[in-house]
Design an enzyme around this catalytic site. Sequence first.
Site, short mmCIF file in Angstrom:
data_model
loop_
_atom_site.label_atom_id
_atom_site.label_comp_id
_atom_site.label_asym_id
_atom_site.label_seq_id
_atom_site.Cartn_x
_atom_site.Cartn_y
_atom_site.Cartn_z
N GLU A 1 0.88 -1.17 0.00
CA GLU A 1 0.00 0.00 0.00
C GLU A 1 0.92 1.22 0.00
O GLU A 1 1.48 1.58 1.03
CB GLU A 1 -0.88 0.00 1.26
CG GLU A 1 -1.78 -1.22 1.38
CD GLU A 1 -3.03 -1.12 0.51
OE1 GLU A 1 -3.31 -0.04 -0.02
OE2 GLU A 1 -3.71 -2.15 0.37
N CYS B 1 -2.49 9.29 1.91
CA CYS B 1 -2.24 8.76 0.55
C CYS B 1 -3.39 9.10 -0.39
O CYS B 1 -3.22 9.04 -1.60
CB CYS B 1 -2.01 7.26 0.62
SG CYS B 1 -3.33 6.42 1.48
P1 NAD Z 1 8.16 5.35 4.80
O1 NAD Z 1 8.19 4.53 3.56
O2 NAD Z 1 9.29 6.25 5.06
O3 NAD Z 1 8.06 4.39 6.09
C1 NAD Z 1 7.08 3.38 6.18
C2 NAD Z 1 7.61 2.25 7.05
O4 NAD Z 1 8.76 1.69 6.41
C3 NAD Z 1 8.05 2.70 8.45
O5 NAD Z 1 7.75 1.68 9.37
C4 NAD Z 1 9.54 2.87 8.29
O6 NAD Z 1 10.26 2.71 9.50
C5 NAD Z 1 9.88 1.76 7.31
N1 NAD Z 1 11.08 2.04 6.51
C6 NAD Z 1 11.61 3.25 6.20
N2 NAD Z 1 12.73 3.10 5.48
C7 NAD Z 1 12.91 1.77 5.32
C8 NAD Z 1 13.88 0.97 4.65
N3 NAD Z 1 14.91 1.52 4.00
N4 NAD Z 1 13.74 -0.36 4.69
C9 NAD Z 1 12.72 -0.93 5.34
N5 NAD Z 1 11.76 -0.23 6.00
C10 NAD Z 1 11.85 1.10 5.98
O7 NAD Z 1 6.76 6.13 4.79
P2 NAD Z 1 6.17 7.14 5.86
O8 NAD Z 1 6.83 8.45 5.76
O9 NAD Z 1 6.08 6.47 7.18
O10 NAD Z 1 4.66 7.25 5.31
C11 NAD Z 1 4.30 8.03 4.24
C12 NAD Z 1 4.07 7.22 2.98
O11 NAD Z 1 3.12 6.18 3.21
C13 NAD Z 1 3.46 8.09 1.88
O12 NAD Z 1 4.08 7.77 0.66
C14 NAD Z 1 2.00 7.67 1.88
O13 NAD Z 1 1.32 7.89 0.65
C15 NAD Z 1 2.12 6.21 2.19
N6 NAD Z 1 0.85 5.68 2.69
C16 NAD Z 1 0.13 4.87 1.87
C17 NAD Z 1 -1.10 4.39 2.29
C18 NAD Z 1 -1.93 3.47 1.42
O14 NAD Z 1 -2.90 2.90 1.90
N7 NAD Z 1 -1.59 3.31 0.15
C19 NAD Z 1 -1.59 4.73 3.55
C20 NAD Z 1 -0.81 5.56 4.36
C21 NAD Z 1 0.42 6.02 3.92
#
Ligand code: NAD
Length: 485
Positions: free
Chosen positions: A255, A289
Amino acid sequence: MSVDTGLARMSADLFVNGSWTTGRAGRLDNVDPGNGRTIGAVSLAGADQVAEAITAAEVAFAAWSARPAVGRGDILRCAARLLADRTEEAAATILLETGKTEADARGEIDRAVETLRWNGEQAGRVQATMFPGVVAGSRRTSIPTSLGPVAVITAWNFPAVLATRKLGAALAAGCTVVFKASEFAPATARLVVEVLVDAGLPAGVLNLVFGDPQAVSEQLTSSSSIKALSFTGSTAVGKALAAQAAPNLIRTVMELGGHAPVLVMDDADVDHVIATTAAAKFGSAGQSCVAPSRYFVHESLYQEFVDKLTAKAETYILGHGTEEGVTLGAVAHQGRLDALVRLARDAADHGAVITTGGKQAARDGFYLEPTVVAGLPLDSKAMILSEEPFGPIATVSSFSTLDEAIDAANAAPYSFAAYLFTNSMNMRDEVVRRLNASNIGINQLAPSLPDVPLGGLGNSGYGYEGGIEGILAFTQLRLVSETAG
Ligand code: NAD
């Protein structure tokens, strides 16, 4: 009614095999984006603790998956009641660690309660399908069975809803879980785990870890015990995780990001469009999102639209969620804020007019003034038309033909939410057919409610959350073909 922040406990430990435990890899500050102050700490797991969590989930799987599904559902429904009872504490926790307004924080808890309850109700309704056999006296049955221990990794922006969507479905399906929540909203994740544990979840069924995200995820995806990874987060991290999971053929649900276009046709009511979409544009400071982020407005309505959206943006009262009358909260951290200011500047460099906002607000905390970026040509190379802004900033561009509007909407490399405002039935059908979008709001918003399946396309990911499909994502269909002995 204002939230009582004294109720919130803003630190979080790990929860491994039924016990709360301090991480052996140190701690990170939990920072209130609304004022930049440290409000708690999150405990970081050492590799041995992540390994313990995986083992605990593996050991607990046999008994949990064998428990009648209705019994698993009872625990989820009980957790929903417990979370509802703790609404004040939960809303305060979300408000403090995400920078949301009180209304947004309360709204999120209501949705999280509903999500746990819905998954609890559905757990016992997952059905097998019987097919006639091919010889006399035989039959074939396709039976959804629990997949195994799974990994769940979530974003910070809706820390309660994202957790309950994934945990609710996985636990309903009979899976055990290692949950790596975001280090930016750890206390909300802790609270969701607490209510599930208080509701009677046996030791090992749900394990919560925080840590170095890349290291933890590599450990999870290289484990032969983990059968699926359900991820919500940015597109870049989702792609990296999908690649990490591929060698072990670990199933993934992704997602990912969005950059929702809003098509405003010449028969739309501008006031209605703005009243409807502003809540999603500026709610949670645009960090959703499905937030509308690129308005494409028919040329006949363009100037009226820009003027009215600008006026609407200027009505928002920016501030900490505990302050009276605040309607626009902070963004997650300084890095996000800098990225948003950079996007606004780059748009101005490409000829846009910033009709309001575009700057960091002059106060403590991470606040972008609500921002409207007007007049970018449809084929502009400004970064904001292709990069997910994830903040209280919107572009408005004008179009003259439907083809132009659809091409412009489809030009961003995301395919998640999209919105259309028109009374024309023909136009609705055509736009639904031609838009690269998987969640389309027509004359309304497009909320992700627990009872319907929803997932992205392309760079917005794949797989489904919500609905029975969201539970089935954590099952394997086993085919049993049988003939009387
Ligand atoms: P992010 O990708 O930075 O982090 C998400 C998760 O991944 C966190 O738990 C983080 O610790 C982990 N993470 C970060 N870097 C990583 C790596 N290199 N390897 C493995 N794990 C890692 O995202 P964010 O800033 O927490 O959230 C915002 C994003 O989430 C936006 O792009 C938003 O659109 C998306 N989002 C999507 C939905 C959906 O349903 N499609 C819902 C909510 C948020």
